[in-house]
Design a protein around this motif. Structure first.
Motif, mmCIF file in Angstrom:
data_model
loop_
_atom_site.group_PDB
_atom_site.id
_atom_site.type_symbol
_atom_site.label_atom_id
_atom_site.label_comp_id
_atom_site.label_asym_id
_atom_site.label_seq_id
_atom_site.Cartn_x
_atom_site.Cartn_y
_atom_site.Cartn_z
ATOM 1 N N VAL A 107 30.307 9.540 10.385
ATOM 2 C CA VAL A 107 30.739 10.740 9.611
ATOM 3 C C VAL A 107 32.305 10.792 9.650
ATOM 4 C CG1 VAL A 107 30.178 11.479 11.936
ATOM 5 C CG2 VAL A 107 32.182 10.392 11.952
ATOM 6 N N GLU A 108 33.236 9.540 9.172
ATOM 7 C CA GLU A 108 33.658 9.003 8.395
ATOM 8 C C GLU A 108 34.106 9.438 7.135
ATOM 9 O OE1 GLU A 108 35.364 7.477 12.311
ATOM 10 O OE2 GLU A 108 33.257 7.186 10.960
ATOM 11 N N TYR A 109 32.686 8.491 6.689
ATOM 12 C CA TYR A 109 32.209 8.584 5.378
ATOM 13 C C TYR A 109 31.139 9.210 4.540
ATOM 14 C CZ TYR A 109 29.249 7.081 1.220
ATOM 15 O OH TYR A 109 29.094 7.266 -0.143
ATOM 16 N N GLY A 163 42.300 5.592 9.796
ATOM 17 C CA GLY A 163 41.263 5.075 10.828
ATOM 18 C C GLY A 163 40.056 6.294 10.829
ATOM 19 N N ARG A 164 39.723 5.663 12.612
ATOM 20 C CA ARG A 164 38.110 6.511 12.830
ATOM 21 C C ARG A 164 38.267 7.594 12.965
ATOM 22 N NH1 ARG A 164 33.462 4.386 10.935
ATOM 23 N NH2 ARG A 164 33.350 1.536 10.471
ATOM 24 N N LYS A 165 37.506 8.680 13.353
ATOM 25 C CA LYS A 165 37.724 9.879 13.749
ATOM 26 C C LYS A 165 37.572 9.548 14.467
ATOM 27 C CE LYS A 165 34.769 14.086 12.979
ATOM 28 N NZ LYS A 165 33.872 14.968 12.883
ATOM 29 N N PRO A 166 38.671 10.440 15.645
ATOM 30 C CA PRO A 166 39.301 10.095 17.211
ATOM 31 C C PRO A 166 37.971 10.975 18.898
ATOM 32 C CG PRO A 166 40.962 11.065 16.358
ATOM 33 C CD PRO A 166 40.128 10.882 14.753
ATOM 34 N N ALA A 167 37.518 11.870 17.667
ATOM 35 C CA ALA A 167 36.465 12.462 18.505
ATOM 36 C C ALA A 167 35.484 14.053 17.361
ATOM 37 C CB ALA A 167 37.961 14.340 19.312
ATOM 38 N N PRO A 168 34.759 14.207 18.000
ATOM 39 C CA PRO A 168 33.618 15.033 17.748
ATOM 40 C C PRO A 168 34.294 15.536 16.930
ATOM 41 C CG PRO A 168 32.567 13.974 19.554
ATOM 42 C CD PRO A 168 35.044 13.901 19.652
ATOM 43 N N ASP A 169 35.617 16.540 17.959
ATOM 44 C CA ASP A 169 35.980 17.580 16.686
ATOM 45 C C ASP A 169 36.611 17.852 15.415
ATOM 46 O OD1 ASP A 169 37.656 17.353 18.560
ATOM 47 O OD2 ASP A 169 38.339 19.078 19.251
ATOM 48 N N PRO A 217 48.325 8.598 2.094
ATOM 49 C CA PRO A 217 47.650 8.747 3.451
ATOM 50 C C PRO A 217 49.095 9.003 3.862
ATOM 51 C CG PRO A 217 47.662 6.419 1.258
ATOM 52 C CD PRO A 217 47.681 7.264 0.963
ATOM 53 N N LYS A 218 49.403 9.264 2.977
ATOM 54 C CA LYS A 218 50.999 9.879 4.258
ATOM 55 C C LYS A 218 51.010 11.377 4.329
ATOM 56 C CE LYS A 218 54.400 7.074 3.190
ATOM 57 N NZ LYS A 218 55.499 7.035 2.074
ATOM 58 N N ASN A 219 49.993 12.170 4.288
ATOM 59 C CA ASN A 219 49.502 13.346 4.013
ATOM 60 C C ASN A 219 48.428 14.184 4.561
ATOM 61 O OD1 ASN A 219 50.624 16.520 3.804
ATOM 62 N ND2 ASN A 219 49.460 16.623 1.966
ATOM 63 N N VAL A 220 47.586 13.092 5.266
ATOM 64 C CA VAL A 220 46.191 13.247 5.814
ATOM 65 C C VAL A 220 46.072 12.501 6.960
ATOM 66 C CG1 VAL A 220 43.813 12.751 5.418
ATOM 67 C CG2 VAL A 220 45.035 13.166 3.446
ATOM 68 N N VAL A 221 45.629 13.351 8.060
ATOM 69 C CA VAL A 221 45.161 12.947 9.640
ATOM 70 C C VAL A 221 43.712 13.600 9.954
ATOM 71 C CG1 VAL A 221 47.402 12.935 9.729
ATOM 72 C CG2 VAL A 221 46.631 14.914 10.153
ATOM 73 N N TRP A 222 43.456 13.108 10.859
ATOM 74 C CA TRP A 222 42.801 13.943 11.828
ATOM 75 C C TRP A 222 43.109 14.656 12.592
ATOM 76 C CZ3 TRP A 222 37.737 12.624 9.482
ATOM 77 C CH2 TRP A 222 37.445 11.561 8.791
ATOM 78 N N ALA A 223 42.465 15.763 12.434
ATOM 79 C CA ALA A 223 42.359 17.480 13.440
ATOM 80 C C ALA A 223 42.044 17.995 13.950
ATOM 81 C CB ALA A 223 43.911 18.343 12.731
#
Length: 196
Positions: free
Chosen positions: A62-64, A104-110, A124-130
């Motif tokens: 999913v990260e790819y 990093g890897r996606k912490p949750a499916p949603d 890198p400083k402006n992107v997160v999983w949300a």
């Protein structure tokens, strides 16, 4: 690969079928005239397709997919209306591994990729999983917003500034204010209280 005939012929109208065994071990009934033209039970096509898609071993991650879509959004002219002046940092354009190392890897499916500041590039400083709920709060004002402040609008009927906020896809009324600054402050306080 090759099919080996292992069973007797079976007629079905004018068609003749025979039971064959593939090198993979699977047995399949095939029309007799196709036996010499057929290479496998179908497993060879799947194997070739999987090999073509595998390449680097990340195709089904999913990260790819998120990385590929991020680059596509910033390079495909069809997305220019929304991402025309947004780009992906050089390190991530050239390397999925570097992107994965930074985010990093996606912490949750949603969860999906989110730019903390939607006006800035993918870095890198402006992107997160949300989550989508968090992402919906981090968007620019709607085109019809004339006040420049989210959730603050003028109510002609009340002759006051109306403040509202969405929580769990439901609009929550905060109140009416005479002063615009007080309305903006109330909205920010509501965000801190209801979104955090």
């Amino acid at each position: 690969m090759k099919l080996t005939v292992i069973g007797p012929e079976r007629r079905e109208g004018k068609r003749i079928f025979v039971m064959c065994r593939c090198e993979c071990g699977k047995e399949k009934e095939i029309e007799k005239y196709k036996v010499n033209k057929t290479q496998s039970c179908g497993c060879l096509v799947k194997t070739r397709l999987a090999a073509r898609q595998y390449r680097h071993g990340h195709y089904y991650e999913v990260e790819y997919r998120a990385w590929v879509n991020m680059i596509k959004r910033c390079s495909d002219p069809r997305w220019a209306k929304w991402y025309g002046n947004i780009s992906v940092c050089k390190e991530w354009q050239d390397s999925y591994e570097r992107f994965l190392q930074d985010v990093g890897r996606k912490p949750a499916p949603d969860m999906t990729l989110e730019r903390l500041d939607y006006t800035k590039d993918y870095t890198p400083k402006n992107v997160v999983w949300a989550s989508r709920a968090v992402q919906s709060r981090n968007t620019k004002n709607h085109a019809t917003n004339k006040t420049g402040a989210r959730g603050v609008s003028w109510s002609a009927a009340k002759d006051r500034w109306r403040v509202a906020i969405y929580v769990n896809n439901k609009q929550k009324h905060i109140g009416y204010f005479i002063d615009f600054e007080a309305a903006v402050k109330a909205r920010k306080e509501a965000e801190q209280k209801l979104w955090m």
